[in-house]
Design an enzyme around this catalytic site. Sequence first.
Site, short mmCIF file in Angstrom:
data_model
loop_
_atom_site.label_atom_id
_atom_site.label_comp_id
_atom_site.label_asym_id
_atom_site.label_seq_id
_atom_site.Cartn_x
_atom_site.Cartn_y
_atom_site.Cartn_z
CG HIS A 67 -0.23 -0.04 2.53
ND1 HIS A 67 0.21 -1.21 3.11
CD2 HIS A 67 0.12 0.95 3.38
CE1 HIS A 67 0.78 -0.94 4.25
NE2 HIS A 67 0.75 0.36 4.45
CG ASN A 68 0.01 4.34 1.37
OD1 ASN A 68 -1.09 4.39 0.81
ND2 ASN A 68 0.15 4.37 2.68
#
Length: 368
Positions: A259-260
């Site tokens: 994620h990210n």
Amino acid sequence: MAYSVSDIATALGAQFEGEGGLLITGAAEPALASRDQLALAMDPKYASGLSKGQARAAVVWEGADWRKLGLEAAIFTPRPRLAMSRLTRAFDQGPGLEGGIHPSAVIHPSAEIGEGAAIGPFTFIAKGVRIGPRARIASHVTISQDAKIGADALILSGVRIGNRVVIGDRFIAQPNVVIGGDGFSFVTEGKSRVEEVRETLGKPSETERQPWLRIHSLGSVTIADDVEIGANSSIDRGTVRDTQIGRGTKLDNLVQLGHNVIVGEDCLICGQTGIAGSTRVGNRVVLGGQVGVADNIFVGDDVVAAGGAILNTSAPAGRVLRGYPVVRMDQNIEMYKASRRLPRMMKQFAELQKTVKQLLDKGHDNGS
């Protein structure tokens, strides 16, 4: 489809000699080539294979004596792998997807399907999805609510695309890619054992039992133009902002982006590589197979990491890295050479210890 030797040479930007009108229907390794196939003998080490096959024409290295090799025509290329790219594109028969929309596909009435798009059997396209023109979507694909996919996409069987994912033009997803699953992000009510380990570097302590609470993923995934993702790879959605992949980047099979993560343009990320959450990867970065990249670090532009490297700290732009702990490649090679010498050095050290002990014992005896 057949092409003449002269047409192939023109397409490759290469020179040819011999019978330019020979018709070629495909490409093959020298020993396996038939009479109407172009043998790929781009290095002298492949020359022996020409006598085992039946090819009348071949792509050969510069300066090759093609007549002596028994050929009727030869194409000379100074950059073999570039020639391979152009040749394979010309002869690629594609995935064999049928045109139109298969009657078993389930498409929400609000979805927008671009002109000339093909959608295979048992594919599901949810509410608010937009599919660009000439996209080819194979069977058993799921495209979730409000996802957007650009023109000329090729999405093969079993791909799963999450809600609100945005993908650019000329995207390729190999079988069973998953884009937009939740990120792996959890927290405990009190300080977790992991937090304590970071603070104490692993000193023993008592930790209360407490459940892991999910941090939900509110972001999605944004993918720019000309990106390709290999089979069984997984791209997690962002926690608040989107996970991002830049233009022209290529991911191999079994790659994991947490994620990210932000990956720049024109990167190559090889098989079984994992990039942990919130890490930023610059442009033109190459990560070899089974590279691990820790969370919350930055990998600068033009970094090359050899297969199996583990990046625990940020890497400056242009650095070439290898090993674990990861160091500059030249330094890693010196360390490897030194480690190969260790058994001999330990044997020499043991012999030296024995000699010193004998000398000391002798001196002690003389002194007594």
